[in-house]
Design a protein around this motif. Structure first.
Motif: not given
Length: 859
Positions: A150-176
């Motif tokens: 469970l500890g590894t799975a939760v950390a995995f999901w947190v890493g996935c969400i943070t990675s998605i958010l990081s890419g999205f932030i970069g894309m939004r500021i670029a098109v902006f």
């Protein structure tokens, strides 16, 4: 199972204290309390996010309104429509209104296309997160214990969400920011640079700050849940080793999303780019970013989803994996694991790097800003040098304050300054790799100029020279990585290599800033072209983009170098975890693993290259279909065309005079070489007249039927849909190859063969990634060198429209997927296979027993 470097659960727990007990007066400085890690680990990243927010607000304050403003710097470029230098014409004049309407429309289409692709891609990613997270939970929970699962799975999901958010932030500021960069470039090149640079800074500082902050929060939460952490240095259910092995799931999540972001985004951007080039520049003779090309919006969208969102996710994954690898190795040290301050060393290295990058950013915006065209590239390169210089003393300060004077790790006694040396060597190796990459890919230096000169004899020699350059460019970077590995392992074993990876990533915020700057200026130039802004705006954005191309190549070298060290650091953590630190490479399964591992990058490379080819082919066919349809529209208005109103008679007379004068010269000429030279000049002049005639025809058609020349939103959307569908469909197979290979090998053939696979993939992948990226970069800049009129053969300029330029375009088109899809994606191959192996390490059969298939066959 308990492996070689694990403390037995029966061993008494250490008394918790702030520093490792050592001999009196051997500490370099006084004891450092736990809260120092928390203060630095939270305050500086929060400051980084606020800094990114400030630059976001400053960018947003730029009005989305073009003003017909002139600067004396480019007074020779435009026509008499702008009589007052530095002044402005009424914003309500017809030309300005038309530009503003196009500006809103084009930037809206780019933003809409990027959002559409990312949201569809994220739907795939969410499905993957759920399924693979469940696999992590069930496999680790069933084989080890449910706390670990469970500890590894939760950390995995947190890493996935943070990675998605990081890419999205970069894309939004670029098109902006892309349209605002074009608007500010109308004022001055310095204003355009500052807008793009600040937007890139938003991506760099937001991503790194977010990555550190989320990891700190994860550690703080897990400290409460794993109640024996920092007291029980064993792999028990609640011990320090188990806690940090669970946190390694954070790196797995980040790298998994990076795989799909890099591969999916890379296929999208190069399918659109190659398709637009083949259908537009090669097929129709259009300029780059010509609004008549239906694929041009998809091309600009690709810059954002591939070079921004994909690259952001990639480098976030590198940071998360390097930090997690170092944390796992620290946890296996009996001297570091009991102390929160010492365990915070890997994270504080990233924090120190973020602070150095913050100080460095003011060099470009306040201390030595861009004042002319010639300043752009030196200012960007100075960012890398200054950040590296500032980070160096910070490394030694952190090591002195947070590490014990000496500590044991992997059976070796390491002094605090040796750990600092390992980080510093990695830090400077990254800078050297970046500058070597620039030398081989910038047309300011001889290697790329030789590639351009090879175009004299056609596309074949251009491709041969480009491939040779790419292979040669891998030599010095590989030597730099080898030195970093040698120094790291000699001084601190695998922990030293992990420190080298942390070092190369210390200046990540600056690297991301420069990487983000490039696609933003590229988009700005496209928007200036498509909206009909004056020529001086496009000239300025081209200057900004040219510097961005060079620094983007530096960024790719930096990313590849960091990926190699991160991969080896993860391998070291994996080897320590399963107890094969003294791995014998002579053995049947190890040999087999090395060969199979060396093959994996080639298999992956072939899959991604073929995907780009198929998607680009579909794009070309769609553009040709639309062009054919438009030509039919031209035919329906032939009777209404008024050619005289658009200068046809004058152009026709010019062509007649050219042909007549050259015909008379040919009759009296006895020297075949002089006649050949005259013909060469005639061809160039006729080519220019051909373009002018086609433009006159287009204007006549546009006057008779304006809709015939326009590309509708629906036609742009068709090309966007082709690129989106192809990239999402084609990214699944390469991702599955990388994710499943270590699991299949580890469970069926054992960890010794898996170790061979990881080393083989690293050895072949890093050289392949460097050569592919630099080959593509050299071809791209060779084309730009020729297009700018810099190539001279026998004293004659061979620029746009010449055979040399056409040969260079072919090389650039071949190189596009090498430098922006397959080459950079190999970073993920090296890292993801290693982090999967680390996370599942204790679930694999023990080294003594071998894999399940080995056990069945008795070998």
């Amino acid at each position: 199972p308990v492996y070689a470097n694990s403390r037995p659960a029966s061993q008494p727990a250490r008394t918790r204290h702030y520093r490792v007990p050592v001999k009196k007066n051997t500490m370099p400085f006084s004891d450092t309390p736990d809260y120092a890690v928390e203060v630095l680990g939270f305050i500086i990243p929060i400051g980084g996010l606020l800094f990114a927010l400030l630059y976001t607000l400053q960018t947003a304050a730029i009005p989305m309104k073009y003003q017909n403003r002139r600067k004396g710097e480019y007074q020779e470029i435009d026509d008499e429509k702008n009589p007052a230098l530095g002044g402005s014409i009424n914003e309500k004049d017809e030309e300005t209104q038309k530009i503003n309407e196009s500006l809103v429309r084009i930037s809206g289409l780019i933003s809409k296309g990027a959002n559409a692709f990312l949201f569809r891609e994220y739907m795939y990613m969410v499905g993957f997160m759920v399924i693979f997270g469940a696999i992590v939970l069930l496999v680790l929970g069933g084989i080890r214990n449910w706390t670990t699962g469970l500890g590894t799975a939760v950390a995995f999901w947190v890493g996935c969400i943070t990675s998605i958010l990081s890419g999205f932030i970069g894309m939004r500021i670029a098109v902006f920011a892309n349209s605002r960069t074009a608007i500010k470039s109308n004022e001055s090149i310095g204003a355009g640079f500052n807008t793009a640079f600040k937007a890139g800074s938003v991506m760099g500082f937001a991503l790194v700050s977010l990555a550190i902050l989320v990891l700190m929060i994860l550690i703080e939460v897990y400290r409460k849940l794993f109640f024996s952490a920092y007291e029980d240095n064993s792999d028990s259910e609640s011990g320090t080793i188990t806690m940090y092995e669970c946190i390694a799931g954070y790196g797995l999540g980040g790298s998994s999303i990076a795989m799909f972001g890099r591969v999916g985004g890379g296929i999208y951007t190069k399918a659109a780019d190659v398709g637009a080039d083949l259908a537009g520049k090669v097929g129709q003779g259009w300029d780059e970013d010509d609004p008549r090309n239906p694929a041009v919006i998809a091309d600009n969208v690709g810059d954002n989803v591939g070079d921004i969102a994909g690259m952001g996710a990639d480098l976030f994954g590198s940071f998360a994996e390097a930090t997690c690898a170092a944390l796992v190795l620290c946890a296996q040290s009996p001297d570091l694991a009991p102390h929160f301050t010492s365990m915070g060393f890997p994270i504080l290295i990233a924090v120190g790097g973020l602070f150095a990058c913050f100080l460095t950013s003011f060099v470009a915006t306040h201390i030595a800003p861009v004042a002319s065209e010639d300043d752009v590239e030196p200012v960007l390169k100075m960012q890398l040098l200054v950040s590296t210089v500032l980070a160096t003393p910070i490394v030694f300060g952190i090591a002195a304050g947070f590490l014990p004077y000496s500590f044991d790790i992997s059976g070796k006694t390491v002094f605090w300054y040796e750990a600092a040396i390992c980080v510093t060597v990695g830090l400077w190796a990254g800078l050297i790799i970046g500058f070597i990459t620039e030398y081989y890919t910038s047309f300011s230096y001889s290697p790329t100029r030789k590639v351009a000169e090879s175009c004299e004899t056609g596309a074949a020699t251009n491709i041969i020279y480009g491939l040779a350059l790419g292979y040669k460019s891998a030599i010095i970077p590989i030597i730099c990585l080898s030195i970093t590995i040698f120094v790291g392992y000699t001084l601190a074993r695998m922990f030293g290599i992990a420190c080298g990876a942390l070092g190369i990533l210390m200046t990540l915020a600056t690297g991301l800033t420069i990487d983000g700057y490039g696609p933003i200026t590229d988009n700005a130039g496209g928007i200036a072209e498509m909206t009909g802004m004056p020529k001086h705006v496009r000239k300025r954005t081209d200057k900004l983009d040219a510097a961005g191309n060079t620094t983007a190549a530096i960024g790719k070298g930096f990313a590849i170098g960091s990926a190699a060290l991160v991969s080896l650091a993860l391998f070291g953590a994996f080897a320590d975890t399963v107890g094969i630190t003294d791995l014998e490479l002579i053995g049947a399964w190890q040999f087999a693993g090395l060969v199979v591992g060396a093959m994996i990058p080639y298999w992956f490379f072939a899959m991604t290259m073929q995907s780009v080819g198929e998607a680009a082919n579909a794009m070309v066919l769609e553009v040709e279909r639309q062009v054919t349809s438009k030509k039919e529209q031209y035919g329906s208005v032939d009777q209404k065309l008024d050619y005289k109103a658009h200068g046809y008679e004058g152009l026709k007379n010019d062509v007649e005079q050219l042909l007549s004068s050259n015909a008379n010269q040919a009759k009296s000429m006895n020297n075949p070489q002089k006649l050949a030279d005259n013909l060469s000049g005639l061809i160039r002049q006729l080519s220019l007249k051909q373009e002018a005639l086609e433009e006159a025809h287009g204007k006549a058609v546009g006057a008779a039927n304006p809709e015939a020349l326009e590309t509708s939103d629906e036609q742009y959307a068709e090309c966007i849909k082709i690129a989106t569908d192809a990239s999402l469909r084609e990214m699944i197979a390469p991702g599955a190859l990388v994710l499943l290979t270590p699991l299949v090998v580890g469970f069926l053939f054992g960890v010794k063969m898996l170790a061979g696979v990881l080393l083989g993939a690293l050895a072949s992948g890093v050289s392949m990634a460097i050569s592919a990226s630099n080959t593509g970069g050299a071809w791209d800049n060779a084309k730009k060198y020729i297009a700018a009129g810099n190539l001279k053969i026998n004293g004659k300029v061979r620029g746009k429209g010449t055979d040399e330029h056409k040969a260079a375009i072919i090389g650039d088109t071949v190189g596009d997927p090498l430098k922006d899809t397959s080459g950079p994606a190999l970073n993920i191959v090296m890292k993801l296979m290693a982090i999967v192996s680390l996370v599942f390490a204790r679930s694999f059969p023990s080294p003594d027993k071998g894999g399940y298939l080995q056990q069945m066959v008795g070998h």
